[in-house]
Scaffold this motif. Structure first.
Motif, PDB file in Angstrom:
ATOM      1  N   PHE A  52      39.869  61.884  11.140  1.00 16.56           N
ATOM      2  CA  PHE A  52      40.277  63.062  11.904  1.00 16.56           C
ATOM      3  C   PHE A  52      41.415  62.750  12.869  1.00 16.56           C
ATOM      4  N   LEU A  53      41.390  61.565  13.447  1.00 16.68           N
ATOM      5  CA  LEU A  53      42.369  61.210  14.471  1.00 16.68           C
ATOM      6  C   LEU A  53      43.688  60.695  13.910  1.00 16.68           C
ATOM      7  N   SER A  54      43.721  60.379  12.640  1.00 16.30           N
ATOM      8  CA  SER A  54      44.917  59.757  12.076  1.00 16.30           C
ATOM      9  C   SER A  54      46.161  60.642  12.152  1.00 16.30           C
ATOM     10  N   GLN A  55      45.996  61.913  12.420  1.00 20.50           N
ATOM     11  CA  GLN A  55      47.140  62.813  12.529  1.00 20.50           C
ATOM     12  C   GLN A  55      47.831  62.715  13.890  1.00 20.50           C
ATOM     13  N   TYR A  56      47.164  62.098  14.868  1.00 22.71           N
ATOM     14  CA  TYR A  56      47.734  61.971  16.209  1.00 22.71           C
ATOM     15  C   TYR A  56      48.390  60.616  16.384  1.00 22.71           C
ATOM     16  N   LYS A  57      49.446  60.577  17.182  1.00 22.92           N
ATOM     17  CA  LYS A  57      50.184  59.347  17.392  1.00 22.92           C
ATOM     18  C   LYS A  57      49.368  58.321  18.182  1.00 22.92           C
ATOM     19  N   TRP A  58      48.579  58.761  19.138  1.00 24.32           N
ATOM     20  CA  TRP A  58      47.803  57.854  19.979  1.00 24.32           C
ATOM     21  C   TRP A  58      46.596  57.268  19.255  1.00 24.32           C
ATOM     22  N   ALA A  59      46.297  57.737  18.066  1.00 26.36           N
ATOM     23  CA  ALA A  59      45.123  57.260  17.326  1.00 26.36           C
ATOM     24  C   ALA A  59      45.247  55.802  16.923  1.00 26.36           C
ATOM     25  N   LYS A  60      46.453  55.273  16.922  1.00 33.10           N
ATOM     26  CA  LYS A  60      46.594  53.867  16.542  1.00 33.10           C
ATOM     27  C   LYS A  60      46.019  52.923  17.598  1.00 33.10           C
ATOM     28  N   TYR A  61      45.674  53.440  18.768  1.00 29.53           N
ATOM     29  CA  TYR A  61      45.044  52.625  19.806  1.00 29.53           C
ATOM     30  C   TYR A  61      43.526  52.736  19.787  1.00 29.53           C
ATOM     31  N   TYR A  62      42.986  53.549  18.918  1.00 33.09           N
ATOM     32  CA  TYR A  62      41.535  53.723  18.789  1.00 33.09           C
ATOM     33  C   TYR A  62      40.943  52.429  18.221  1.00 33.09           C
ATOM     34  N   LEU A  63      39.865  51.951  18.818  1.00 33.01           N
ATOM     35  CA  LEU A  63      39.295  50.652  18.466  1.00 33.01           C
ATOM     36  C   LEU A  63      38.973  50.533  16.982  1.00 33.01           C
ATOM     37  N   PHE A  64      38.254  51.496  16.442  1.00 31.03           N
ATOM     38  CA  PHE A  64      37.790  51.370  15.068  1.00 31.03           C
ATOM     39  C   PHE A  64      38.889  51.623  14.037  1.00 31.03           C
ATOM     40  N   GLU A  65      40.008  52.138  14.478  1.00 31.02           N
ATOM     41  CA  GLU A  65      41.170  52.202  13.592  1.00 31.02           C
ATOM     42  C   GLU A  65      41.738  50.802  13.389  1.00 31.02           C
ATOM     43  N   ASN A  66      41.586  49.967  14.386  1.00 29.25           N
ATOM     44  CA  ASN A  66      42.146  48.625  14.328  1.00 29.25           C
ATOM     45  C   ASN A  66      41.166  47.569  13.825  1.00 29.25           C
ATOM     46  N   THR A  67      39.875  47.809  13.930  1.00 30.13           N
ATOM     47  CA  THR A  67      38.920  46.793  13.475  1.00 30.13           C
ATOM     48  C   THR A  67      38.808  46.736  11.959  1.00 30.13           C
ATOM     49  N   ASP A  68      39.237  47.751  11.268  1.00 30.25           N
ATOM     50  CA  ASP A  68      39.231  47.726   9.808  1.00 30.25           C
ATOM     51  C   ASP A  68      40.507  47.041   9.327  1.00 30.25           C
ATOM     52  N   LEU A  69      40.491  45.723   9.329  1.00 29.98           N
ATOM     53  CA  LEU A  69      41.679  44.968   8.942  1.00 29.98           C
ATOM     54  C   LEU A  69      41.879  44.908   7.434  1.00 29.98           C
ATOM     55  N   THR A  70      40.893  45.373   6.680  1.00 30.39           N
ATOM     56  CA  THR A  70      41.043  45.359   5.219  1.00 30.39           C
ATOM     57  C   THR A  70      42.127  46.325   4.751  1.00 30.39           C
ATOM     58  N   GLN A  71      42.521  47.257   5.603  1.00 26.25           N
ATOM     59  CA  GLN A  71      43.594  48.168   5.228  1.00 26.25           C
ATOM     60  C   GLN A  71      44.916  47.431   5.027  1.00 26.25           C
TER      61      GLN A  71
END
Length: 113
Positions: A52-71
């Motif tokens: 849901f948050l991936s459409q916002y620019k600030w979402a790249k600072y969300y913790l769980f967006e960054n903990t999935d390093l498999t991307q």
């Protein structure tokens, strides 16, 4: 074999961050059951919230967006402009914040009670 080991190590980062967050919540709330429930709930909800948050620019600072390093193994991060080094920096920042909060709260507590 190399891909499997990389995936396993990248997933370990997420586990370490969830455990660190649970430790912080446990220290702040004095309840390990609340800490475990919140951490697991946030972890499961966190992966859904990322979509849901991936459409916002600030979402790249969300913790769980960054903990999935498999991307980064696939070469296609969820948010354009993110890199492995950026995610590692954000994870380290969250790790330091969680531990500093834990340390500050623990020092002020009366552990004899």
């Amino acid at each position: 074999m190399k891909h499997a080991i990389s995936t396993y190590l990248y997933q370990c980062i997420q586990m370490v961050m969830v455990v660190t967050m649970a430790f912080m919540i446990s220290t702040v709330s004095r309840s390990s059951s609340i800490a475990i429930a919140l951490s697991i709930g946030i972890m499961f909800a966190g992966t859904s919230i990322v979509g849901f948050l991936s459409q916002y620019k600030w979402a790249k600072y969300y913790l769980f967006e960054n903990t999935d390093l498999t991307q980064y193994l696939n070469g296609a991060p969820n948010i354009v402009g993110m890199s492995l080094s950026f995610s590692v920096k954000v994870i380290i920042l969250y790790f330091v914040i969680f531990n500093v909060c834990t340390w500050l709260v623990f020092r002020k507590k009366d552990v004899t009670a």
